[in-house]
Design an enzyme around this catalytic site. Structure first.
Site, PDB file in Angstrom:
ATOM      1  N   GLU A   1     -10.712  19.491  -1.148  1.00  0.00           N
ATOM      2  CA  GLU A   1     -10.755  19.306   0.309  1.00  0.00           C
ATOM      3  C   GLU A   1     -11.447  20.498   0.958  1.00  0.00           C
ATOM      4  OE1 GLU A   1     -10.827  18.552   4.005  1.00  0.00           O
ATOM      5  OE2 GLU A   1      -9.961  16.966   2.727  1.00  0.00           O
TER       6      GLU A   1
ATOM      7  N   MET B   1     -16.366 -12.328   4.792  1.00  0.00           N
ATOM      8  CA  MET B   1     -15.541 -12.920   5.833  1.00  0.00           C
ATOM      9  C   MET B   1     -14.261 -12.116   5.978  1.00  0.00           C
ATOM     10  SD  MET B   1     -15.049 -15.039   8.174  1.00  0.00           S
ATOM     11  CE  MET B   1     -16.514 -16.046   7.953  1.00  0.00           C
ATOM     12  N   GLY B   2     -14.031 -11.601   7.187  1.00  0.00           N
ATOM     13  CA  GLY B   2     -12.887 -10.733   7.432  1.00  0.00           C
ATOM     14  C   GLY B   2     -13.231  -9.258   7.388  1.00  0.00           C
TER      15      GLY B   2
ATOM     16  N   HIS C   1      23.226   0.810  10.662  1.00  0.00           N
ATOM     17  CA  HIS C   1      23.640   1.574   9.483  1.00  0.00           C
ATOM     18  C   HIS C   1      24.023   0.613   8.360  1.00  0.00           C
ATOM     19  CE1 HIS C   1      25.518   4.802   7.148  1.00  0.00           C
ATOM     20  NE2 HIS C   1      26.521   3.952   6.937  1.00  0.00           N
TER      21      HIS C   1
ATOM     22  N   VAL D   1     -15.206  11.126   1.548  1.00  0.00           N
ATOM     23  CA  VAL D   1     -15.470  12.127   2.582  1.00  0.00           C
ATOM     24  C   VAL D   1     -15.760  11.473   3.934  1.00  0.00           C
ATOM     25  CG1 VAL D   1     -16.223  13.934   1.017  1.00  0.00           C
ATOM     26  CG2 VAL D   1     -17.877  12.225   1.777  1.00  0.00           C
TER      27      VAL D   1
ATOM     28  N   ILE E   1      -7.948   7.768   2.537  1.00  0.00           N
ATOM     29  CA  ILE E   1      -8.541   7.106   1.369  1.00  0.00           C
ATOM     30  C   ILE E   1      -8.385   7.971   0.130  1.00  0.00           C
ATOM     31  CG2 ILE E   1     -10.703   6.282   0.353  1.00  0.00           C
ATOM     32  CD1 ILE E   1     -11.597   5.473   3.163  1.00  0.00           C
TER      33      ILE E   1
ATOM     34  N   CYS F   1     -11.769  -4.606   5.581  1.00  0.00           N
ATOM     35  CA  CYS F   1     -10.313  -4.428   5.471  1.00  0.00           C
ATOM     36  C   CYS F   1      -9.667  -5.387   4.465  1.00  0.00           C
ATOM     37  CB  CYS F   1      -9.659  -4.552   6.838  1.00  0.00           C
ATOM     38  SG  CYS F   1      -7.859  -4.381   6.778  1.00  0.00           S
TER      39      CYS F   1
ATOM     40  N   SER G   1      -9.444  14.597   1.190  1.00  0.00           N
ATOM     41  CA  SER G   1      -7.997  14.363   1.133  1.00  0.00           C
ATOM     42  C   SER G   1      -7.495  13.647   2.374  1.00  0.00           C
ATOM     43  CB  SER G   1      -7.253  15.692   0.983  1.00  0.00           C
ATOM     44  OG  SER G   1      -7.357  16.466   2.174  1.00  0.00           O
TER      45      SER G   1
END
Length: 473
Positions: free
Chosen positions: A211, A39-40, A452, A278, A192, A43, A189
């Site tokens: 990579e 569920m969901g 600031h 990858v 993830i 992610c 790279s």
């Protein structure tokens, strides 16, 4: 016999699916969601959210280790990986439960089980493999005027380097380790890969990244990626670019990878564990797409700007509909898709305005064209840069290493891209996204008052720098 006829039936409850369902309910449409496992979606369960929980633990541990830099004393600190994982999994469960609550609140039906589109307007749901939440409708045949495919994606598997859940991991195993490996080899790279590199390095692993391309974080601006590499290497992460893992031999409790480099040489690297990061591929199998003639492209469902496939009444959103494979892109597509179905004035998504965020240490965030892409597109550009070392808040935080880079069209003042590296830049990037969406020019950004002391002042200074007006450098 069909039990219910829906205005919209959505296959998948991930960020795209559940957001589309809620928006459809808001518009008064009868909507249902079919979910087979989480569920969901990925992610909140095995992706964005639990990964950020792990990285938060790593960040806090990093600060504790450097307590002396802040005039503090911290002794006998260490890592309880079981506790770190428990916290992450608890947050994942909370988020998943929250999705279920939102669907119930909006009176969205949930049908638990794997779905197959048997014909346009017809979906068959089989018995669930995983137990579903209480109150779900039973498996069976359902009818819908419109069907949205939101089935997401899964880790890409390379032949000969198939994950085994013990020695070769995907993000599933990497998110819930029983122990911290002493050494770790990461293939890839992208977001993830470098996020796991940051986490495991902070937890004490000896990390190597391999990579294939000449640049880490391949989708990012070259200058930002180069700064990220320098920071990673300063932390002790070993990085090999222009290299590929060609073979992996498994030992009893480690792997030995043969790594080939662009110059034709090769070397072997032995590590306790290997993470394959990858990329991902869309979940398009077993949906009945071939039978009903839905076109696919490079492992994803082919759609137009309003998420329509070539078959009337069939739509696709999110990762299954192609890159960029990001949760916020999926959510936005869900809204576009539903509003188009409902006859609202939906606008196709501008992919140049989709921000990308990587939660490594330091964080990386970007939107729009890189400097190189802007030049290739034929723009005459102005580029502004402002380093964090010139920002009082960043220095006070102990985070002076960072950069904000902005790219403008020299002729019109249009903001073409923004690229950031440093503390909390994933929270800053949205200011530039809003500016691009509103077609803001450099003049309007220059005349905007930034508070600031804040790190956001680096954004203002970068714009000023592009036009020779930077104050603090």
């Amino acid at each position: 016999m069909s039990q219910t006829t829906y205005d919209i039936l959505i296959i998948g409850s991930g960020p795209g699916g559940y957001v589309a369902a809620i928006r459809a309910a808001q518009l008064g449409l009868k909507v249902g969601v079919v979910e087979r496992q989480y569920m969901g979606g990925i992610c909140p369960n095995w992706g964005c959210i639990p990964a950020k929980a792990l990285l938060r633990s790593a960040e806090i541990f990093h600060y504790i280790e450097h307590a002396k830099d802040y005039g503090l004393v911290a002794e006998k600190v260490g890592v309880d990986i079981a506790g770190v994982v428990k916290r992450s999994r608890g947050i994942a469960a909370q988020m998943s439960g929250g999705v279920g609550f939102l669907l119930k609140k909006n009176k969205v039906d949930v049908i638990w089980g794997p779905a197959t589109i048997t014909a346009p307007g017809k979906v068959s749901v089989a018995a669930p493999v995983e137990p579903g939440p209480k109150g779900t409708l039973p498996p069976g045949d359902y009818a819908a005027k419109n069907i949205i495919i939101a089935t997401g994606a899964r880790p890409r598997v390379l032949p000969g380097i198939e994950p085994d859940k013990k020695l070769i991991w995907t993000y599933f195993e990497a998110l819930a380790p029983a122990s911290v490996p002493k050494s770790l080899l990461i293939m890839g790279s992208g977001a993830i890969g470098v996020e796991f590199a940051s986490f495991y390095k902070a937890m004490g692993s000896d990390v190597t990244i391999v990579e294939l391309l000449p640049q880490i974080l391949p989708v990012e601006d070259e200058e930002i990626a180069d700064l990220a590499r320098k920071r990673f290497e300063k932390q002790g992460i070993r990085i090999l670019t222009g290299a590929k893992v060609s073979k992996v031999a498994k030992g009893t409790d480690n792997v030995t990878a043969t790594v080939e480099t662009a110059d034709g040489n090769s070397q072997t690297i032995t590590a306790d564990r290997l993470i394959a990061a990858v990329g991902v591929v869309g979940n398009i199998e077993n949906l009945g797409l071939e039978k009903i003639g839905v076109k696919t492209d490079r492992g994803c469902v082919a759609i137009d700007g309003l998420c329509r496939t070539n078959v009337p009444g069939i739509y696709a959103i999110g990762d299954v509909a192609g890159p960029p494979m990001l949760a916020h892109k999926a959510e936005h597509e869900g809204v576009i898709c539903v509003e188009a179905i409902a006859g609202k004035h939906a606008h196709p998504m501008n992919k140049l305005e989709i921000p990308g965020c990587t939660y490594c240490m330091p964080q990386v965030a970007s939107v729009g064209l890189t400097e190189k892409k802007a030049k290739e597109a034929g723009y005459e550009i102005k580029v502004g840069r402002f380093p964090f070392i010139g920002n009082g808040k960043a220095v006070a935080l102990g985070e002076p290493d960072g950069l904000v880079k902005t790219v403008f069209d020299a002729k019109t003042g249009q903001l073409l891209g923004a690229h950031l590296i440093g503390a909390e830049v994933t929270e800053l990037i949205q200011g530039f996204v809003i500016a691009m969406n509103l077609e803001t020019t450099e003049e309007e950004l220059i005349n905007t008052i930034f508070p600031h002391p804040t790190v956001s002042e680096t954004m203002h200074e970068s714009v000023l720098a592009a036009y020779g007006r930077a104050i603090h450098m």
